[in-house]
Write a protein that holds these residues in place. Structure first.
Motif, PDB file in Angstrom:
ATOM      1  N   GLU A 280      29.610 -17.695  36.318  1.00 44.40           N
ATOM      2  CA  GLU A 280      30.042 -16.342  36.645  1.00 44.40           C
ATOM      3  C   GLU A 280      31.513 -16.188  36.243  1.00 44.40           C
TER       4      GLU A 280
ATOM      5  N   TYR B  77      22.967  -3.357  37.733  1.00 43.94           N
ATOM      6  CA  TYR B  77      23.277  -4.764  37.442  1.00 43.94           C
ATOM      7  C   TYR B  77      22.883  -5.154  36.026  1.00 43.94           C
TER       8      TYR B  77
ATOM      9  N   GLU C 234      25.658 -12.813  46.284  1.00 37.76           N
ATOM     10  CA  GLU C 234      25.934 -11.793  47.305  1.00 37.76           C
ATOM     11  C   GLU C 234      25.245 -12.108  48.628  1.00 37.76           C
TER      12      GLU C 234
ATOM     13  N   ASN D   9      28.348 -19.042  21.731  1.00 36.12           N
ATOM     14  CA  ASN D   9      28.389 -18.720  23.143  1.00 36.12           C
ATOM     15  C   ASN D   9      27.456 -17.534  23.368  1.00 36.12           C
ATOM     16  N   HIS D  10      26.732 -17.546  24.482  1.00 40.63           N
ATOM     17  CA  HIS D  10      25.870 -16.404  24.770  1.00 40.63           C
ATOM     18  C   HIS D  10      25.827 -16.204  26.278  1.00 40.63           C
ATOM     19  N   ASP D  11      26.597 -15.240  26.771  1.00 43.93           N
ATOM     20  CA  ASP D  11      26.595 -14.943  28.206  1.00 43.93           C
ATOM     21  C   ASP D  11      25.494 -13.939  28.505  1.00 43.93           C
ATOM     22  N   VAL D  12      24.861 -14.100  29.652  1.00 40.07           N
ATOM     23  CA  VAL D  12      23.781 -13.190  30.031  1.00 40.07           C
ATOM     24  C   VAL D  12      24.192 -12.430  31.289  1.00 40.07           C
ATOM     25  N   GLU D  13      24.155 -11.118  31.184  1.00 40.23           N
ATOM     26  CA  GLU D  13      24.617 -10.250  32.255  1.00 40.23           C
ATOM     27  C   GLU D  13      24.008 -10.616  33.610  1.00 40.23           C
ATOM     28  N   THR D  14      24.837 -10.604  34.653  1.00 37.90           N
ATOM     29  CA  THR D  14      24.377 -10.743  36.027  1.00 37.90           C
ATOM     30  C   THR D  14      23.817 -12.128  36.350  1.00 37.90           C
TER      31      THR D  14
ATOM     32  N   GLN E 238      26.838  -7.555  29.845  1.00 39.76           N
ATOM     33  CA  GLN E 238      28.097  -8.253  30.063  1.00 39.76           C
ATOM     34  C   GLN E 238      29.254  -7.373  29.580  1.00 39.76           C
TER      35      GLN E 238
ATOM     36  N   TYR F 132      36.124 -12.946  42.464  1.00 38.91           N
ATOM     37  CA  TYR F 132      35.495 -11.694  42.887  1.00 38.91           C
ATOM     38  C   TYR F 132      34.444 -11.904  43.977  1.00 38.91           C
ATOM     39  N   PHE F 133      33.616 -12.941  43.889  1.00 37.83           N
ATOM     40  CA  PHE F 133      32.511 -13.064  44.838  1.00 37.83           C
ATOM     41  C   PHE F 133      32.903 -13.804  46.118  1.00 37.83           C
TER      42      PHE F 133
ATOM     43  N   TRP G 278      23.880 -12.743  40.513  1.00 40.75           N
ATOM     44  CA  TRP G 278      24.651 -11.940  41.464  1.00 40.75           C
ATOM     45  C   TRP G 278      23.951 -11.767  42.805  1.00 40.75           C
TER      46      TRP G 278
ATOM     47  N   GLY H 281      35.904 -15.589  31.187  1.00 39.94           N
ATOM     48  CA  GLY H 281      36.710 -16.605  30.514  1.00 39.94           C
ATOM     49  C   GLY H 281      37.252 -17.699  31.424  1.00 39.94           C
TER      50      GLY H 281
ATOM     51  N   SER I 235      29.043 -14.736  21.680  1.00 30.45           N
ATOM     52  CA  SER I 235      28.385 -13.468  21.955  1.00 30.45           C
ATOM     53  C   SER I 235      27.931 -13.378  23.406  1.00 30.45           C
TER      54      SER I 235
ATOM     55  N   TRP J 171      33.036 -17.839  33.984  1.00 29.25           N
ATOM     56  CA  TRP J 171      33.100 -17.887  32.519  1.00 29.25           C
ATOM     57  C   TRP J 171      32.834 -16.516  31.903  1.00 29.25           C
ATOM     58  N   GLY J 172      32.103 -15.681  32.604  1.00 31.73           N
ATOM     59  CA  GLY J 172      31.874 -14.308  32.146  1.00 31.73           C
ATOM     60  C   GLY J 172      33.190 -13.609  31.830  1.00 31.73           C
TER      61      GLY J 172
END
Lengths: 485, 542
Positions: free
Chosen positions: B167, B515, B132, B313-318, A138, B184-185, B128, B172, A133, B169-170
């Protein structure tokens, strides 16, 4: 007149936190950014159904009493009970739940939340399979394939698509709202034409299009974000999707396993699964493998239809398998605004997310045995405390009957079906409007709930009421110990 | 010698007639234990709890008139965590990975973790903003944002996990070395680590950057660990440490695949012995069933593929990602036995105990309740041999342990379990018993003058398992394994003061909204979320 910005909406699991409220004379008069449900809750918090005074049932009638008397009565009921149940919680704050857990432990009762009749089976599957998840941002930034399965966000989580998924604008993925706008307009026009035709042709029944599409629609192969809806009927969400898969009722499990087989490159020997041709499914499987970042949201359409946890098991496994080929995540569409938070608090204090039994002095968890519905069905409990929930209206009849047979304490702002059957009633403040606290969004992001207006005079938040009951319970227990000695 | 305590502090003397006394002659008196790295609170820990009812069923604690009930084992519930640490004489623990967006959750759990003082490190290596600003080379601006973030999330140090890899992994992916580009960065892990090391210095933070290296858990990764240490060599000043490599055991694998896996402890120890800018902690493997959880999403996925166990799995934005996989370390497994050996080799080959600390990276390499066992292994060659004789034979033949005679004494144990950790964390009032220190004391019922820990390691182990007395803030909170009082510990956090704090303009709020999916106003953890708040003011150089 005051304007409060960045208010968190205490309605659904989306927990939109960009609501702007205008307050005049201690009343909310305007709601900006919110959906219809949000507006309705904020604007009607001072409606005529509010309870304003604690009530106790005496000789079959409700009598207004002081808070102290109600607290004493509630504590008496709870300490006297051998196997009390404490149920509800999903529509209150994490802070109140913390007190609730201590109370349950103190009286050796069972504490359970509404997940038990909602996404409880999903949690059981997660405990078997795990879950891939992420947070909703995201998905906003990265998802190019969005699937809603057995859920209808357009109606039940109205801003979900706009804020977090297909319509939202992310860093790596653009919003697809323009396409949807055309689609919504087309669908509205189609409905108008159909109703006009109906009137002209004097038909009573709705116009049924001759044959449902059996192959994939061309929109499935467009550039950019794609939205797929899987459901047993054509919901509002399905209407705006790029592709709608109409699964035969109770065949979700078959469909999910068929997709799993396809993405694991196994052959399927039948022509159709759950009413959908296999060639069509192959296209969908290819799309899932081919996306850069996919997400599957599932609702109670999976967790509460035939198969229950097995359905969710299949969905979780499908997503896990997809991760061998691409990035894919899955998330339950939690309903109540803080059901996620309540599961979270339960888990950190007891190790288990719902259906926790303290009768042996330590937390025990065995859904089916320690879940309230089953306890009530077996007629084992002898008192109940209901917080921020209306089980008399939502439980099966037999279960509700058993619930009201025994002493019943209710903490609720409203005169609900459950409140009407109670023996002790505590009026409470609306958390998120009249009381502050914390709630967790469906993706586990904690957000503060604001107090924007004062509650009616003398009306306390759930947390405070529970604390008072807890103090009283401790006093009574001590007194009993002294008497026994 | 007497130790006087008044108002929660250690003082020169007190009125002996009126004071309450603990007779500790013939016992070991140490400062309360300090754990620099243990996952005990927050979203990933809690998801670990949720994922594993089977972990709790066999291990529970009943409610008593003084304590709350709870469950164990590898991911204990919050109250139980606090009690179990207190029983071992630990009084300060650091929770090492907090996704900033979910910081409130971590603090809510820390509030419910009694008996110990605690702190938590926000994950900043893949944020991020950091990527940046570092890409643009604006170190000072980056430092201002990091200061804002640490203060807003009530954090204690900069945590970096698989820099750049999370980042990637966001979407994959992952990074393969410290010089790989982050998609990207356009920045490399080396630049991130160096950048944040400079930021750390600019902000005068008490702890160094706390780094979980790239390629963690992969054969051959000792080279990455060495590269990571080397890359900040020039940023160290006055023999002060500049980097902490955490759970180093997982980053000390030599060999090209699992079959040829060997220990890289010797090379790492040689480097650390010759340089003064690095501190490490062990991440010692315990042969038991446990739950692995890190912010290193790609590593956890690999572990899931290797073990076939259930995976979260737990992705956290930004910001970051995370993953959880239950795992059992088996004596008879070649790889696990080598891992067990690596941890101890590191601790024994690194000469200076102030550079390496005892942890299990709880619960990744094993639950913290096994610390006494590690102490015994460190203090007794005989204890090590007892295990060596029972592990995988090929691993035993390759282990360096039989060639190591070193046995740590009680003073060295005090350093690797408290003093060294407190010093590395910059906690001036912890980890010692000098006048002015916090009155956190652990008393163990074993006589250091008469016992030979090398031979009687079982007695020592037993004593460490259950402190005779644990004193927290001047109060006896635990005695011989019984909790006498449920006390709330403080939550330590850094109030980083920069001369020009970042301005929260409408533009900034708009960027924020782009973001994250929450409003700026709802992001920071207000002090209301900390039941016992202990701010530590830090004056920054920017």
């Amino acid at each position: 007149m005051a304007v409060v910005k960045a208010v968190t909406c205490p309605v659904c699991g989306c927990l939109c936190d960009d609501i702007e409220l205008t307050i005049r004379n201690g009343k909310i008069v305007k709601v900006k950014n919110g959906c219809a449900m949000c507006e309705s809750k904020f604007l009607s918090h001072k409606n005529e159904h509010r309870i304003l005074k604690p009530l106790i049932r005496k000789n079959g009638e409700f009598v207004e009493v002081s808070l102290e008397e109600a607290t004493r009565k509630a504590a008496e009921i709870l300490t006297k009970a051998n196997y009390p149940i404490l149920y509800g919680w999903s529509s209150t704050s994490c802070e109140a739940t913390r007190v609730g857990l201590e109370l349950a432990e103190e009286i050796g009762g069972v504490i359970d939340n509404t997940a038990v009749v909602c996404h409880g089976p999903s949690i059981l599957s997660i405990q078997d399979v795990g879950i891939s998840s992420c947070t909703l941002g995201q998905i906003r930034h990265r998802a190019d394939l969005v699937v809603y399965w057995g859920s209808n966000p357009w109606s039940a989580h109205p801003r979900h698509i706009e804020r977090y998924t297909a319509f939202s604008e992310g860093r790596f993925q653009k919003s697809a709202w323009k396409g949807y706008l055309t689609k919504v307009k087309a669908s509205a026009a189609k409905k108008k034409i159909e109703s006009a035709l109906r009137r002209v042709l004097f038909r009573k029944k709705a116009f049924v299009s001759p044959k449902p599409r059996k192959g994939p629609p061309p929109t499935l192969f467009k550039e950019g974000r794609k939205l797929i809806v899987v459901d047993v009927r054509k919901t509002r969400s399905a209407e705006i999707s790029d592709c709608f898969l109409q699964v035969e009722p109770n065949k979700d499990y078959e469909l999910l396993q068929a997709l799993r087989a396809l993405i694991n490159e196994q052959e399927i020997d039948v022509d159709e699964v759950a009413g959908i041709p296999v060639e069509y499914l192959e296209e969908i499987a290819d799309l899932m493998i081919g996306c850069n970042f996919g997400v599957l949201f599932f609702g109670v359409g999976l967790s509460m239809s035939k198969g229950k946890l097995r359905n969710v098991d299949a969905a979780l496994s499908l997503v896990r398998d997809l991760n061998m080929r691409t990035k894919f995540v899955i998330m339950p569409m939690r309903g109540h605004f803080n059901v996620t938070g309540v599961d979270t608090v339960f888990t950190w204090q007891t190790g288990y997310p719902y259906a926790v039994d303290f009768s042996l002095g330590y937390p025990r968890y065995n859904p089916g045995e320690t879940s309230v519905v089953d306890i009530l069905l077996r007629g084992e409990s002898d008192a109940a405390l209901i917080v921020a929930s209306d089980p008399v209206a939502s439980f099966p009849k037999k279960v509700a009957e058993q619930l009201v047979k025994n002493p019943l304490i209710v903490i609720d702002p409203h005169m609900s079906a459950t409140t009407r059957m109670a023996d002790v009633v505590f009026p409470s403040a609306f958390v998120g409007i009249e009381a502050s606290g914390t709630a967790y969004r469906m993706d586990h992001v904690p957000l503060p709930l604001k107090k924007v207006v004062n509650p009616p005079n003398g009306v306390l938040p759930d947390e405070e009421i529970l604390k008072r009951i807890l103090v009283e319970v401790k006093k009574l227990k001590e007194k009993r110990l002294v008497e026994a000695a | 010698m007497d130790i006087a305590i008044k108002d929660g502090k250690i003082v020169e003397r007190v009125d002996e007639l009126r004071a309450r006394k603990i007779y500790a002659s013939g016992m070991i008196v140490m400062p309360g234990g300090v754990d620099i790295h243990c996952h005990i609170a927050g979203s990933e820990v809690n998801t670990g709890r949720l994922l594993r009812p089977e972990d709790h069923f066999r291990d529970f604690e009943r409610k008593t008139p003084k304590t709350r009930s709870g469950v164990g084992y590898s991911v204990p519930s919050t109250f139980t965590t606090g009690y179990r640490y207190a029983r071992m004489g630990y009084t300060t623990i650091m929770n090492p990975s907090m996704p900033p967006l979910e910081a409130k959750h971590t603090h809510e759990e820390l509030n419910d973790t009694p008996m110990v003082d605690k702190g938590t490190y926000p994950l900043l290596g893949d944020w991020w903003f950091v990527l940046e600003y570092l890409k643009k080379g604006e170190i000072e601006e980056c430092a201002r944002y990091v200061a804002w973030m640490i203060t807003s999330t009530k954090g204690y140090a900069i945590k970096i996990v698989n820099p750049g890899g999370l980042e990637a992994w966001g979407s994959g992916g992952n990074v393969g070395s410290i010089d790989d580009q982050v998609p990207y960065f356009g920045i490399t892990p080396r630049e991130i680590v160096r950048g944040l090391c400079k930021v750390n210095k600019l902000l005068n933070l008490p702890h160094t950057i706390h780094v979980h290296t790239n390629n963690l858990g992969k054969p051959g990764n000792y080279l990455t660990a060495l590269d990571t240490m080397k890359c900040v060599e020039d940023l160290a000043s006055e023999d002060k440490p500049a980097i902490h490599i955490t759970h180093c055991q997982f980053s000390a694998f030599k060999g090209s695949d699992w079959r040829t896996l060997k220990s890289g402890a010797e090379e790492i120890a040689r480097y650390v012995n010759n340089h003064s800018h690095v501190t490490l902690d062990m991440g010692q493997v315990i042969f038991t069933d446990t739950t692995t959880m890190t912010a290193d999403g790609p590593f956890q996925y690999t572990l899931h593929e290797l073990s076939g166990n259930k995976w979260v799995n737990h992705d956290v934005e930004t910001e970051t990602s995370s993953g959880i996989v239950p795992f059992r370390y088996r004596r008879k497994s070649y790889v696990h036995a080598i891992q067990w050996s690596i941890g101890l080799e590191l601790a024994l080959l690194i000469k200076d105990p102030w550079k390496i600390f005892m942890t299990t990276d709880h619960p990744n390499a094993g639950p913290f309740i096994f610390y006494p066992r590690i102490m015994a292994w460190l203090m007794s060659r005989k204890a090590r041999e007892a295990v060596l004789n029972r592990i995988n034979r090929r691993a035993r033949n390759r282990s360096l342990l039989p060639s190591i005679d070193r046995e740590l004494g009680f003073y060295e144990i005090a350093i690797v379990t408290r003093a060294g950790q407190a010093k590395a964390l910059g906690l001036k009032n912890k980890g010692h018993l000098g006048v002015g220190a916090d009155a956190d004391v652990a008393i163990y019922n074993v006589n250091p003058e008469t016992i030979d820990p090398s031979r009687k390691y079982k007695t020592v182990r037993k004593a460490f398992r259950q402190a005779a007395y644990t004193v927290k803030g001047g109060e006896t909170v635990a005695k011989n394994g019984e909790i006498l009082k449920h006390v709330k510990g403080t939550t330590m956090w850094l109030d980083v003061q920069v001369s020009e704090p970042i301005k929260i303009t409408e533009e900034m709020k708009r960027r924020f909204r782009e973001y994250w999916t929450v409003e700026y106003e709802n992001y920071p953890v207000t002090e209301k979320y900390l039941e016992v708040s202990h701010p530590i003011t830090v004056k920054a150089n920017v």
